[in-house]
Design an enzyme around this catalytic site. Structure first.
Site, PDB file in Angstrom:
ATOM      1  N   ASP A  19       9.118 -28.352   4.220  1.00 39.08           N
ATOM      2  CA  ASP A  19       9.503 -26.677   4.740  1.00 39.08           C
ATOM      3  C   ASP A  19       9.958 -25.949   3.104  1.00 39.08           C
ATOM      4  O   ASP A  19      11.867 -26.006   2.820  1.00 39.08           O
ATOM      5  CB  ASP A  19       9.377 -25.914   5.448  1.00 39.08           C
ATOM      6  CG  ASP A  19       8.853 -24.428   5.458  1.00 39.08           C
ATOM      7  OD1 ASP A  19       7.853 -24.673   5.642  1.00 39.08           O
ATOM      8  OD2 ASP A  19       9.384 -23.929   5.451  1.00 39.08           O
ATOM      9  N   MET A  32      11.458 -21.012  -5.661  1.00 34.87           N
ATOM     10  CA  MET A  32      11.382 -21.351  -4.738  1.00 34.87           C
ATOM     11  C   MET A  32      13.074 -21.279  -4.427  1.00 34.87           C
ATOM     12  O   MET A  32      13.667 -21.256  -5.222  1.00 34.87           O
ATOM     13  CB  MET A  32      11.127 -23.279  -5.037  1.00 34.87           C
ATOM     14  CG  MET A  32      11.886 -23.468  -3.335  1.00 34.87           C
ATOM     15  SD  MET A  32      11.498 -25.433  -3.641  1.00 34.87           S
ATOM     16  CE  MET A  32      12.870 -25.977  -4.461  1.00 34.87           C
ATOM     17  N   HIS A 178      10.157 -18.815   9.626  1.00 34.72           N
ATOM     18  CA  HIS A 178      10.039 -18.285   7.813  1.00 34.72           C
ATOM     19  C   HIS A 178      11.446 -18.669   7.634  1.00 34.72           C
ATOM     20  O   HIS A 178      11.456 -17.633   6.018  1.00 34.72           O
ATOM     21  CB  HIS A 178       9.366 -17.227   7.626  1.00 34.72           C
ATOM     22  CG  HIS A 178       8.017 -16.623   8.298  1.00 34.72           C
ATOM     23  ND1 HIS A 178       6.904 -18.655   7.183  1.00 34.72           N
ATOM     24  CD2 HIS A 178       6.779 -17.110   8.529  1.00 34.72           C
ATOM     25  CE1 HIS A 178       5.061 -17.853   7.398  1.00 34.72           C
ATOM     26  NE2 HIS A 178       5.804 -17.257   8.415  1.00 34.72           N
ATOM     27  N   ASP A 183      11.607 -24.110   9.935  1.00 33.85           N
ATOM     28  CA  ASP A 183      10.553 -24.998  10.135  1.00 33.85           C
ATOM     29  C   ASP A 183      10.020 -26.021   9.890  1.00 33.85           C
ATOM     30  O   ASP A 183       9.185 -26.230   9.904  1.00 33.85           O
ATOM     31  CB  ASP A 183       9.442 -24.058   8.923  1.00 33.85           C
ATOM     32  CG  ASP A 183       9.062 -21.997   8.973  1.00 33.85           C
ATOM     33  OD1 ASP A 183       9.492 -22.654  10.242  1.00 33.85           O
ATOM     34  OD2 ASP A 183       8.776 -21.363   8.777  1.00 33.85           O
TER      35      ASP A 183
END
Length: 224
Positions: A19, A32, A178, A183
Site C-alpha cells: 500500500d 509517493m 490510510h 493497510d
C-alpha cells in the site's frame, strides 16, 4: 513410444501486499509519501499458504520529489509534507532498501505485488522503482489486483465491486487507516481470504480449508 515431456517446474509466488500513500494522482508531478508492505503468503501448484502478515513487513516515509500536491489527496493520509521534506528518506535509498527486502523475503519464490486496487499503488511503486533504482524486483507485470480477483470469483462487473459489497467473512477485522503499513497488513488478510474463497453460494470454514482464523470477520470502514 516416445518419452513423455517433463513438466516445467514453476517457482511459487511470494505474495506481498503493498500500500502506498501519495499526494496526487500520478507519479512524477506528484510524490509517493509512504510505502508499506507485508508478506501475505505463498502460492504454488497446491494452493495458497497464508503467512502471519505482521511477521515480515516494510515501511518507509519518503521525501517529496516535487513542490506540487493535491490538498485532497494529501489529506487522505494526514502526512506532513514539510516534515517529510526535512526528515523523509531519500527515494533512491528507500526504494533500494525495499528492493533488497523483497528479494530477502522471496528467496526460492517469485515476488508478486498484491494491491487493492493494484492500479494506483502499482503505478507509483513501479515508476519509483524504475526511476530511482533502475529495476523492479517484481518485473514489469508481477502484480495481482484483489479487486479484479474478487470480481472474477463473485461473477460481478469490476466497477460494481467495493469492500462494502463483499461478504463479511472475506474482510479483515482491521480498520483501513490510510497508514501504508496498517493497510498493507489489512489487505494481506483480505488476499488470504479471497484466495481461499470458492465463490458465492458456498460458505467454507476452518475445517475445509479457509483462512478464517484470527483475521477473518467484520468489514472495514473503507469502501475503496
Amino acid at each position: 513410444m516416445p518419452a513423455r515431456p517433463t513438466a516445467r517446474r514453476v517457482k511459487p509466488s511470494r505474495c506481498i501486499s503493498v500500500d502506498i500513500e501519495a499526494d496526487g494522482p500520478i507519479p512524477g508531478p506528484y510524490s509517493m509519501l509512504s510505502l508499506g508492505a507485508a508478506v501475505a503468503g505463498t502460492q504454488d501448484a497446491d494452493g495458497f499458504t497464508p503467512a502471519d502478515p505482521e511477521e515480515h513487513t516494510f515501511y518507509r516515509e519518503l521525501r517529496p520529489i516535487s513542490s506540487d500536491f493535491v490538498p485532497e489527496a494529501l489529506a487522505v493520509s494526514g502526512l506532513d509534507r514539510d516534515r517529510l521534506t526535512a526528515e523523509g528518506a531519500e527515494p533512491a535509498v528507500a526504494l533500494a532498501e525495499f528492493s533488497t527486502w523483497v528479494r530477502e523475503v522471496s528467496v526460492g519464490a517469485q515476488p508478486v505485488m498484491c494491491g487493492y486496487p493494484a492500479s494506483y499503488d502499482w503505478t507509483f511503486l513501479y515508476w519509483y522503482l524504475i526511476r530511482f533504482t533502475g529495476e523492479s524486483p517484481f518485473g514489469h507485470s508481477g502484480c495481482l489486483d484483489m479487486k479484479t480477483l474478487y470480481a472474477t470469483k463473485a461473477g460481478l462487473p469490476l466497477r460494481a465491486v467495493a469492500k462494502g459489497t463483499m461478504p463479511r467473512h472475506l474482510l479483515s477485522r482491521r480498520r483501513h487507516t490510510h497508514h501504508a503499513l496498517d493497510d498493507a497488513i489489512e489487505q494481506a488478510e483480505l488476499l488470504a481470504n479471497l484466495l481461499a474463497w470458492p465463490g458465492p453460494g458456498r460458505q467454507i470454514g476452518v475445517a475445509d480449508g479457509s483462512v478464517a482464523g484470527s483475521w477473518a470477520g467484520a468489514p472495514t470502514t473503507c469502501n475503496r
